[in-house]
Design a protein around this motif. Structure first.
Motif, PDB file in Angstrom:
ATOM      1  N   ARG A 133      15.462 -43.364  29.848  1.00 38.56           N
ATOM      2  CA  ARG A 133      15.746 -44.769  30.200  1.00 38.56           C
ATOM      3  C   ARG A 133      16.586 -45.438  29.121  1.00 38.56           C
ATOM      4  O   ARG A 133      17.557 -46.152  29.421  1.00 38.56           O
ATOM      5  CB  ARG A 133      14.420 -45.511  30.391  1.00 38.56           C
ATOM      6  CG  ARG A 133      14.547 -46.955  30.833  1.00 38.56           C
ATOM      7  CD  ARG A 133      13.172 -47.523  31.097  1.00 38.56           C
ATOM      8  NE  ARG A 133      13.215 -48.957  31.341  1.00 38.56           N
ATOM      9  CZ  ARG A 133      12.129 -49.710  31.469  1.00 38.56           C
ATOM     10  NH1 ARG A 133      10.931 -49.151  31.425  1.00 38.56           N
ATOM     11  NH2 ARG A 133      12.236 -51.021  31.664  1.00 38.56           N
ATOM     12  N   LEU A 134      16.258 -45.205  27.853  1.00 37.91           N
ATOM     13  CA  LEU A 134      17.023 -45.788  26.745  1.00 37.91           C
ATOM     14  C   LEU A 134      18.442 -45.238  26.707  1.00 37.91           C
ATOM     15  O   LEU A 134      19.392 -45.972  26.387  1.00 37.91           O
ATOM     16  CB  LEU A 134      16.309 -45.520  25.425  1.00 37.91           C
ATOM     17  CG  LEU A 134      14.993 -46.278  25.218  1.00 37.91           C
ATOM     18  CD1 LEU A 134      14.200 -45.678  24.062  1.00 37.91           C
ATOM     19  CD2 LEU A 134      15.261 -47.763  24.963  1.00 37.91           C
ATOM     20  N   GLN A 162      20.141 -44.219  29.337  1.00 39.60           N
ATOM     21  CA  GLN A 162      20.846 -44.852  30.446  1.00 39.60           C
ATOM     22  C   GLN A 162      21.302 -46.263  30.079  1.00 39.60           C
ATOM     23  O   GLN A 162      22.326 -46.743  30.573  1.00 39.60           O
ATOM     24  CB  GLN A 162      19.938 -44.894  31.679  1.00 39.60           C
ATOM     25  CG  GLN A 162      19.679 -43.526  32.298  1.00 39.60           C
ATOM     26  CD  GLN A 162      18.607 -43.560  33.370  1.00 39.60           C
ATOM     27  OE1 GLN A 162      17.788 -44.482  33.437  1.00 39.60           O
ATOM     28  NE2 GLN A 162      18.600 -42.548  34.239  1.00 39.60           N
ATOM     29  N   GLN A 163      20.559 -46.915  29.202  1.00 35.44           N
ATOM     30  CA  GLN A 163      20.891 -48.273  28.781  1.00 35.44           C
ATOM     31  C   GLN A 163      21.844 -48.297  27.585  1.00 35.44           C
ATOM     32  O   GLN A 163      22.230 -49.362  27.123  1.00 35.44           O
ATOM     33  CB  GLN A 163      19.616 -49.038  28.446  1.00 35.44           C
ATOM     34  CG  GLN A 163      18.722 -49.263  29.649  1.00 35.44           C
ATOM     35  CD  GLN A 163      17.468 -50.055  29.318  1.00 35.44           C
ATOM     36  OE1 GLN A 163      17.063 -50.155  28.167  1.00 35.44           O
ATOM     37  NE2 GLN A 163      16.848 -50.616  30.334  1.00 35.44           N
ATOM     38  N   GLY A 164      22.191 -47.119  27.073  1.00 38.98           N
ATOM     39  CA  GLY A 164      23.153 -47.057  25.981  1.00 38.98           C
ATOM     40  C   GLY A 164      22.582 -47.306  24.604  1.00 38.98           C
ATOM     41  O   GLY A 164      23.338 -47.504  23.649  1.00 38.98           O
ATOM     42  N   LEU A 165      21.257 -47.272  24.460  1.00 36.42           N
ATOM     43  CA  LEU A 165      20.652 -47.524  23.156  1.00 36.42           C
ATOM     44  C   LEU A 165      20.457 -46.246  22.343  1.00 36.42           C
ATOM     45  O   LEU A 165      20.359 -46.306  21.114  1.00 36.42           O
ATOM     46  CB  LEU A 165      19.308 -48.237  23.320  1.00 36.42           C
ATOM     47  CG  LEU A 165      19.386 -49.685  23.817  1.00 36.42           C
ATOM     48  CD1 LEU A 165      17.992 -50.247  24.047  1.00 36.42           C
ATOM     49  CD2 LEU A 165      20.158 -50.563  22.836  1.00 36.42           C
ATOM     50  N   VAL A 166      20.383 -45.101  23.010  1.00 40.81           N
ATOM     51  CA  VAL A 166      20.289 -43.818  22.310  1.00 40.81           C
ATOM     52  C   VAL A 166      21.200 -42.810  22.995  1.00 40.81           C
ATOM     53  O   VAL A 166      21.623 -43.000  24.144  1.00 40.81           O
ATOM     54  CB  VAL A 166      18.842 -43.261  22.274  1.00 40.81           C
ATOM     55  CG1 VAL A 166      17.890 -44.240  21.618  1.00 40.81           C
ATOM     56  CG2 VAL A 166      18.363 -42.864  23.666  1.00 40.81           C
ATOM     57  N   GLU A 167      21.499 -41.751  22.262  1.00 40.33           N
ATOM     58  CA  GLU A 167      22.212 -40.610  22.833  1.00 40.33           C
ATOM     59  C   GLU A 167      21.359 -39.371  22.594  1.00 40.33           C
ATOM     60  O   GLU A 167      20.947 -39.108  21.458  1.00 40.33           O
ATOM     61  CB  GLU A 167      23.572 -40.435  22.166  1.00 40.33           C
ATOM     62  CG  GLU A 167      24.371 -39.272  22.718  1.00 40.33           C
ATOM     63  CD  GLU A 167      25.689 -39.077  21.994  1.00 40.33           C
ATOM     64  OE1 GLU A 167      26.401 -38.114  22.351  1.00 40.33           O
ATOM     65  OE2 GLU A 167      25.996 -39.862  21.088  1.00 40.33           O
ATOM     66  N   ILE A 168      21.056 -38.648  23.655  1.00 44.55           N
ATOM     67  CA  ILE A 168      20.248 -37.440  23.542  1.00 44.55           C
ATOM     68  C   ILE A 168      21.163 -36.289  23.163  1.00 44.55           C
ATOM     69  O   ILE A 168      22.136 -35.986  23.867  1.00 44.55           O
ATOM     70  CB  ILE A 168      19.503 -37.162  24.852  1.00 44.55           C
ATOM     71  CG1 ILE A 168      18.540 -38.324  25.171  1.00 44.55           C
ATOM     72  CG2 ILE A 168      18.732 -35.847  24.767  1.00 44.55           C
ATOM     73  CD1 ILE A 168      17.864 -38.227  26.522  1.00 44.55           C
ATOM     74  N   LEU A 169      20.861 -35.645  22.038  1.00 41.67           N
ATOM     75  CA  LEU A 169      21.674 -34.553  21.519  1.00 41.67           C
ATOM     76  C   LEU A 169      20.947 -33.235  21.775  1.00 41.67           C
ATOM     77  O   LEU A 169      19.908 -32.979  21.152  1.00 41.67           O
ATOM     78  CB  LEU A 169      21.910 -34.733  20.015  1.00 41.67           C
ATOM     79  CG  LEU A 169      22.471 -36.088  19.573  1.00 41.67           C
ATOM     80  CD1 LEU A 169      22.497 -36.170  18.056  1.00 41.67           C
ATOM     81  CD2 LEU A 169      23.862 -36.311  20.159  1.00 41.67           C
ATOM     82  N   ILE A 197      14.380 -50.124  18.069  1.00 43.98           N
ATOM     83  CA  ILE A 197      15.840 -50.029  18.047  1.00 43.98           C
ATOM     84  C   ILE A 197      16.472 -51.415  17.930  1.00 43.98           C
ATOM     85  O   ILE A 197      17.369 -51.639  17.121  1.00 43.98           O
ATOM     86  CB  ILE A 197      16.351 -49.299  19.304  1.00 43.98           C
ATOM     87  CG1 ILE A 197      15.910 -47.827  19.266  1.00 43.98           C
ATOM     88  CG2 ILE A 197      17.868 -49.395  19.425  1.00 43.98           C
ATOM     89  CD1 ILE A 197      16.093 -47.103  20.585  1.00 43.98           C
ATOM     90  N   VAL A 198      15.990 -52.347  18.743  1.00 43.71           N
ATOM     91  CA  VAL A 198      16.572 -53.696  18.757  1.00 43.71           C
ATOM     92  C   VAL A 198      16.376 -54.409  17.427  1.00 43.71           C
ATOM     93  O   VAL A 198      17.277 -55.092  16.929  1.00 43.71           O
ATOM     94  CB  VAL A 198      15.968 -54.523  19.913  1.00 43.71           C
ATOM     95  CG1 VAL A 198      16.305 -56.000  19.768  1.00 43.71           C
ATOM     96  CG2 VAL A 198      16.482 -54.007  21.251  1.00 43.71           C
ATOM     97  N   THR A 199      15.207 -54.237  16.818  1.00 46.29           N
ATOM     98  CA  THR A 199      14.924 -54.924  15.556  1.00 46.29           C
ATOM     99  C   THR A 199      15.395 -54.130  14.346  1.00 46.29           C
ATOM    100  O   THR A 199      15.127 -54.513  13.205  1.00 46.29           O
ATOM    101  CB  THR A 199      13.419 -55.212  15.412  1.00 46.29           C
ATOM    102  OG1 THR A 199      12.695 -53.970  15.409  1.00 46.29           O
ATOM    103  CG2 THR A 199      12.921 -56.085  16.560  1.00 46.29           C
ATOM    104  N   LEU A 200      16.095 -53.007  14.600  1.00 48.51           N
ATOM    105  CA  LEU A 200      16.710 -52.190  13.545  1.00 48.51           C
ATOM    106  C   LEU A 200      15.707 -51.448  12.682  1.00 48.51           C
ATOM    107  O   LEU A 200      16.058 -50.967  11.603  1.00 48.51           O
ATOM    108  CB  LEU A 200      17.638 -53.039  12.646  1.00 48.51           C
ATOM    109  CG  LEU A 200      18.719 -53.855  13.366  1.00 48.51           C
ATOM    110  CD1 LEU A 200      19.595 -54.585  12.356  1.00 48.51           C
ATOM    111  CD2 LEU A 200      19.560 -52.977  14.274  1.00 48.51           C
TER     112      LEU A 200
END
Length: 230
Positions: free
Chosen positions: A68-69, A71-78, A35-38
């Motif tokens: 965990r991701l 909670q950190q705002g990097l993904v949204e579970i749909l 995610i961080v490295t796109l």
């Protein structure tokens, strides 16, 4: 040492207890780096099966990593759809920098006071490795080392609440750095990291805080300059 006659059983039970947590950590690290490295682009929607294939571990560790991701705002579970990689916007990046700057000041001060001799050596060595990676133009190695440096400083600070709060902000800023194509900043940024590591290794808390502030100002100025060109 295992108890006589029970070593294999004890070892198996220990592996079973540590295995799921270790696999969840592995899934988290692999997904966070993607995610961080796109490699996983902002806005991308993936199924759970795709995530499992990507990190090559089982469903339960991947689900724990995704929680965990999220909670950190990097993904949204749909629900019933999959997982969306969150978008990047300038307002969020600047707000994250504001919060991160305050946390980094505390972490830098505590690490300068509390780090042991081996930790100071390791922190300085990691920053110098970042400088080497910057000189080589190796972006991925540089960013991996940057994350490892943050982890070393966090451990040295002995301040778990501050470091847990800072971790998602650090990830968000790294991702913004990739997104806004700040690769030309490698060498100058590495210089700030080395200066910070030197100040921290000296044990002078005030100098470590000043060096941390200088690094945050450098990150802010670079991102603002990039946003101004958008």
């Amino acid at each position: 040492m295992s108890r006589p006659g029970t070593g294999e059983a004890d070892g198996g039970e220990a592996a079973e207890r540590s295995g799921p947590a270790s696999l969840a950590d592995l899934a988290y690290r692999r997904l966070e780096e993607a995610i961080v490295t796109l490699s996983l682009r902002p806005g991308a929607i993936l199924t759970e099966a795709q995530m499992i294939d990507l990190v090559d571990v089982g469903r339960t560790p991947v689900r724990e990593a995704l929680i965990r991701l999220a909670q950190q705002g990097l993904v949204e579970i749909l629900p019933r759809k999959g997982v969306a990689v969150t978008d990047i916007n300038a307002i969020d990046v600047m707000a994250a920098l504001d919060a991160r700057e305050a946390l980094e000041r505390l972490i830098a001060s505590e690490a300068a006071r509390r780090a042991g001799p081996d930790e100071r050596i390791a922190i300085l060595g990691k920053a110098r490795a970042m400088r080497q990676a910057a000189g080589d133009g190796d972006v991925n190695a540089y960013m991996r080392l940057d994350k490892e440096l943050d982890a070393l400083v966090a451990t040295a600070a002995r301040s778990p609440y501050a470091t847990r709060a800072a971790e998602p902000l650090q990830a968000l800023i790294r991702r913004a750095w990739y997104f806004f194509e700040r690769q030309d900043d490698l060498v100058p940024a590495a210089g700030h990291h080395v200066a910070f590591a030197q100040a921290l290794a000296s044990g002078r808390a005030e100098a470590a805080v000043e060096a941390s502030d200088a690094l945050m100002r450098h990150l802010r100025a670079g991102l603002l300059a990039t946003l101004g060109r958008e």
